[in-house]
Design a protein around this motif. Structure first.
Motif, PDB file in Angstrom:
ATOM      1  N   MET A  83       0.834  -1.194   0.000  1.00 57.98           N
ATOM      2  CA  MET A  83       0.000   0.000   0.000  1.00 57.98           C
ATOM      3  C   MET A  83       0.871   1.247   0.000  1.00 57.98           C
ATOM      4  O   MET A  83       1.956   1.264   0.572  1.00 57.98           O
ATOM      5  CB  MET A  83      -0.901   0.007   1.252  1.00 57.98           C
ATOM      6  CG  MET A  83      -1.811   1.203   1.372  1.00 57.98           C
ATOM      7  SD  MET A  83      -2.724   1.162   2.931  1.00 57.98           S
ATOM      8  CE  MET A  83      -1.371   1.397   4.117  1.00 57.98           C
ATOM      9  N   ILE A  84       0.388   2.294  -0.669  1.00 59.38           N
ATOM     10  CA  ILE A  84       1.027   3.601  -0.626  1.00 59.38           C
ATOM     11  C   ILE A  84       0.206   4.502   0.282  1.00 59.38           C
ATOM     12  O   ILE A  84      -1.018   4.556   0.165  1.00 59.38           O
ATOM     13  CB  ILE A  84       1.093   4.244  -2.024  1.00 59.38           C
ATOM     14  CG1 ILE A  84       1.907   3.375  -2.982  1.00 59.38           C
ATOM     15  CG2 ILE A  84       1.692   5.646  -1.953  1.00 59.38           C
ATOM     16  CD1 ILE A  84       1.776   3.795  -4.429  1.00 59.38           C
ATOM     17  N   VAL A  85       0.875   5.188   1.192  1.00 60.38           N
ATOM     18  CA  VAL A  85       0.213   6.223   1.976  1.00 60.38           C
ATOM     19  C   VAL A  85       0.569   7.542   1.305  1.00 60.38           C
ATOM     20  O   VAL A  85       1.749   7.897   1.199  1.00 60.38           O
ATOM     21  CB  VAL A  85       0.661   6.219   3.443  1.00 60.38           C
ATOM     22  CG1 VAL A  85      -0.038   7.339   4.215  1.00 60.38           C
ATOM     23  CG2 VAL A  85       0.369   4.870   4.094  1.00 60.38           C
ATOM     24  N   LEU A  86      -0.441   8.249   0.818  1.00 59.09           N
ATOM     25  CA  LEU A  86      -0.232   9.501   0.093  1.00 59.09           C
ATOM     26  C   LEU A  86      -0.607  10.684   0.982  1.00 59.09           C
ATOM     27  O   LEU A  86      -1.758  10.854   1.357  1.00 59.09           O
ATOM     28  CB  LEU A  86      -1.078   9.518  -1.183  1.00 59.09           C
ATOM     29  CG  LEU A  86      -1.075  10.808  -2.002  1.00 59.09           C
ATOM     30  CD1 LEU A  86       0.329  11.111  -2.526  1.00 59.09           C
ATOM     31  CD2 LEU A  86      -2.072  10.706  -3.149  1.00 59.09           C
ATOM     32  N   LEU A 130      -9.187   0.180  -4.506  1.00 63.06           N
ATOM     33  CA  LEU A 130      -8.543  -1.134  -4.442  1.00 63.06           C
ATOM     34  C   LEU A 130      -7.703  -1.307  -3.172  1.00 63.06           C
ATOM     35  O   LEU A 130      -7.026  -2.325  -3.011  1.00 63.06           O
ATOM     36  CB  LEU A 130      -7.645  -1.332  -5.667  1.00 63.06           C
ATOM     37  CG  LEU A 130      -8.352  -1.381  -7.028  1.00 63.06           C
ATOM     38  CD1 LEU A 130      -7.335  -1.416  -8.162  1.00 63.06           C
ATOM     39  CD2 LEU A 130      -9.277  -2.598  -7.096  1.00 63.06           C
ATOM     40  N   SER A 131      -7.750  -0.302  -2.296  1.00 65.05           N
ATOM     41  CA  SER A 131      -6.980  -0.309  -1.029  1.00 65.05           C
ATOM     42  C   SER A 131      -5.471  -0.343  -1.258  1.00 65.05           C
ATOM     43  O   SER A 131      -4.714  -0.817  -0.402  1.00 65.05           O
ATOM     44  CB  SER A 131      -7.408  -1.488  -0.146  1.00 65.05           C
ATOM     45  OG  SER A 131      -8.769  -1.368   0.204  1.00 65.05           O
ATOM     46  N   SER A 133      -6.039   7.847  -9.018  1.00 68.79           N
ATOM     47  CA  SER A 133      -5.898   7.851  -7.558  1.00 68.79           C
ATOM     48  C   SER A 133      -7.161   7.296  -6.900  1.00 68.79           C
ATOM     49  O   SER A 133      -7.079   6.586  -5.885  1.00 68.79           O
ATOM     50  CB  SER A 133      -5.586   9.264  -7.044  1.00 68.79           C
ATOM     51  OG  SER A 133      -6.684  10.143  -7.183  1.00 68.79           O
ATOM     52  N   ARG A 134      -8.316   7.591  -7.467  1.00 73.56           N
ATOM     53  CA  ARG A 134      -9.574   7.046  -6.932  1.00 73.56           C
ATOM     54  C   ARG A 134      -9.613   5.529  -7.072  1.00 73.56           C
ATOM     55  O   ARG A 134     -10.046   4.813  -6.167  1.00 73.56           O
ATOM     56  CB  ARG A 134     -10.778   7.652  -7.646  1.00 73.56           C
ATOM     57  CG  ARG A 134     -11.012   9.117  -7.332  1.00 73.56           C
ATOM     58  CD  ARG A 134     -12.292   9.635  -7.952  1.00 73.56           C
ATOM     59  NE  ARG A 134     -12.265  11.097  -7.968  1.00 73.56           N
ATOM     60  CZ  ARG A 134     -11.987  11.815  -9.039  1.00 73.56           C
ATOM     61  NH1 ARG A 134     -11.764  11.225 -10.191  1.00 73.56           N
ATOM     62  NH2 ARG A 134     -11.956  13.122  -8.955  1.00 73.56           N
ATOM     63  N   MET A 190       3.751   3.555 -11.853  1.00 76.23           N
ATOM     64  CA  MET A 190       5.153   3.253 -11.561  1.00 76.23           C
ATOM     65  C   MET A 190       5.409   3.121 -10.065  1.00 76.23           C
ATOM     66  O   MET A 190       6.147   2.228  -9.635  1.00 76.23           O
ATOM     67  CB  MET A 190       6.057   4.313 -12.178  1.00 76.23           C
ATOM     68  CG  MET A 190       6.076   4.256 -13.698  1.00 76.23           C
ATOM     69  SD  MET A 190       7.272   5.373 -14.442  1.00 76.23           S
ATOM     70  CE  MET A 190       8.822   4.567 -14.018  1.00 76.23           C
ATOM     71  N   VAL A 191       4.792   3.991  -9.249  1.00 79.76           N
ATOM     72  CA  VAL A 191       5.024   3.881  -7.805  1.00 79.76           C
ATOM     73  C   VAL A 191       4.200   2.753  -7.179  1.00 79.76           C
ATOM     74  O   VAL A 191       4.495   2.317  -6.060  1.00 79.76           O
ATOM     75  CB  VAL A 191       4.742   5.210  -7.064  1.00 79.76           C
ATOM     76  CG1 VAL A 191       5.674   6.303  -7.534  1.00 79.76           C
ATOM     77  CG2 VAL A 191       3.297   5.638  -7.209  1.00 79.76           C
ATOM     78  N   THR A 192       3.182   2.291  -7.901  1.00 78.93           N
ATOM     79  CA  THR A 192       2.376   1.189  -7.380  1.00 78.93           C
ATOM     80  C   THR A 192       3.078  -0.157  -7.546  1.00 78.93           C
ATOM     81  O   THR A 192       2.848  -1.084  -6.759  1.00 78.93           O
ATOM     82  CB  THR A 192       1.000   1.148  -8.083  1.00 78.93           C
ATOM     83  OG1 THR A 192       0.314   2.375  -7.833  1.00 78.93           O
ATOM     84  CG2 THR A 192       0.136   0.015  -7.558  1.00 78.93           C
TER      85      THR A 192
END
Length: 243
Positions: A1-4, A91-92, A85-86, A62-64
């Motif tokens: 997961m990415i925390v943005l 997709l969590s 982003s949505r 790319m960051v995913t």
């Protein structure tokens, strides 16, 4: 997961990012700088605070990629939400926080920061704000960005002033949103480290020289009237008094 960690410019967004980064670090998650080097994302994420810039499909894809092999890390942005982003949020794969500030104070801070850098011969992203009118146009763009984030689902919204004045409650909301255990000593240590005023004068650890309502002393009556005219509809919804 990415925390943005997204924020209005000059709204404590660097402080918020670093707080979130160090809170997530207590879980043993990866450092975004290490991820950037390992997956060759230096052209996507900045060296300072791992800012992704725009939330385009290409950049987010790319960051995913590192998350698909089990990595969790924290990145920053000032940009508006996008379809991509949505989707990642649904997709969590993306968890988003957004911080904003009275745009009149943020605007003044951006101008001052840019001009100080210019005088030192090291212009930054705000140095083009050479006068009041350019500063207003700049901040109007981010008022529109604020409006877009307010309609997003599953985003933790924070205000600079609330964090400054009611840090315990607001930091507890953040810990809960990040699904961390607030009773853990290492989490409590991070919360204490980033408490406003705990590290006076040290950038990145709190709201560096941030003052609530400083614009009232810095702008003249004509300028303040124009700001009310331009930003008035936003100010009311943001929870700020126009005058």
């Amino acid at each position: 997961m990415i925390v943005l960690s997204v924020g209005m410019p000059r709204a404590g967004s660097g402080w918020h990012y670093n707080l979130i980064h160090d809170l997530m670090k207590t879980t043993g998650c990866a450092d975004a700088h290490d991820i950037s080097k390992r997956y060759h994302l230096q052209n996507i994420l900045t060296e300072v605070n791992s800012n992704i810039g725009v939330l385009s499909a290409r950049r987010l894809a790319m960051v995913t990629l590192p998350t698909l092999v089990g990595n969790t890390f924290v990145i920053k942005a000032h940009a508006a939400p996008t379809t991509t982003s949505r989707l990642l949020s649904t997709l969590s794969l993306l968890r988003v926080t957004y911080i904003y500030r009275d745009p009149r104070d943020a605007m003044l801070s951006a101008f001052d920061f840019g001009q100080r850098a210019l005088k030192k011969g090291r212009p930054n992203a705000f140095s083009h704000l050479s006068d009041f009118e350019k500063s207003v146009d700049f901040m109007m763009e981010y008022a529109h960005v604020w409006e877009k984030w307010m309609t997003e689902k599953n985003v933790l919204i924070a205000r600079y002033e609330d964090l400054l004045m009611n840090y315990d409650v607001e930091s507890a909301k953040l810990v809960d949103y990040l699904k961390l255990d607030g009773n853990k000593p290492e989490v409590q240590e991070v919360i204490a480290q980033y408490r406003p005023g705990a590290s006076e004068g040290q950038q990145g650890l709190h709201f560096y020289k941030g003052k609530i309502g400083r614009f009232r002393e810095s702008y003249n009556e004509e300028q303040k009237s124009l700001l009310v005219k331009k930003l008035g509809p936003y100010l009311a919804r943001m929870g700020y008094e126009a005058e």
